[in-house]
Design an enzyme around this catalytic site. Sequence first.
Site: not given
Ligand SMILES: C=C(O[C@@H]1C=C(C(=O)O)C=C[C@H]1O)C(=O)O
Length: 338
Positions: A202, A328
Amino acid sequence: MATYPNGLRSRLVRPHEKPPSGRHLLGRVAFLDHHRAPAVRDGVADMGVHLARDESALVTEVWETDAPPTPGMYQDLAYAHDGEYLFCAGQIPEGGSYREPVREDYGAAFDLIGELGYPHVIRIWHFIDDINGANADGMEIYRDFCLGRAEAVDRRLGPSGDMPAATGIGSLGGGISWYLLASRSGRVRHLENPLQVPAPSYPHRYGPRPPKFARATSLSPPGLDGAGDIFVAGTASILGHETVHEGDVAKQCDVTLANMAKVLSRENLLAHGIDDGRTLKDLRYVKVYVRREEDLEAVRTACAEAFSDTAEIVYFTVDICRSDLLVEIEGIAPRPPA
Ligand SMILES: C=C(O[C@@H]1C=C(C(=O)O)C=C[C@H]1O)C(=O)O
């Protein structure tokens, strides 16, 4: 050597249901209306996470295995291991900054994994109080958390270290509660989603260090190299790296489900060297996180349609890692019975 005919299995047990019997309990995470520190309780590694707003969300996740586990405490972490699988749970108290305590807890978990010999991490969950709020320095708490995690991973695994499927979601109190599962000799493969930028890549606009997790992790138990159990990470309405359909929960739900379907698809599994294919109907133990109470019904309807009638689905009303995300979803697609 122990045999693992059934392997690692989870169950979601409601308060009125009898706890499962006949197999061994590796770990227990109770989703409660308060938090409960990690500890060995009645011989079981246990933790309570403040995630339930009311009775309907009270549920306990249990992890069962084939061999009798040995529970213990390692610093403040509660753990249990059975020769093939390790469960480990930690809680970081509420504080002004999480970067350092997250780095320390992750460091302790890596030490434990190394000492006990369970090098393949399968799945991690993190429940973060006030996830979209600001820490003492004005940084968003989720970003603060991601910074500590990335530093810990860099230190132990190097900058390109592989991390498993994860969840990083809000909670209703109690700092950060987290737990993980790891395997000694199972084959663990981490999967990405071609519709989404891998989270570790990202761009900076989402925080100084990116979230380190995979979109899914496949676990083939020892001796079974083929199709494994597929643990799908917390998934949301993100395409590329951008949130799509801000403010529209129905459309966010559609994109989330399409992302999950893509990760599980035959095309995607083959691209990761796994000769298999799954659909949303194969998912079990589904956890659905909804930001706004008023969106619950719409999300329930979409999930009832998308998932199998026999899937266990639980709903929690909590905040999500980006303030523009409304929903989510995560789940597990177990390997088909032999
Ligand atoms: C939803 C997202 O991320 C969230 C955050 C996460 C983490 O930081 O461990 C893992 C999956 C999701 O719960 C995403 O970035 O797509």
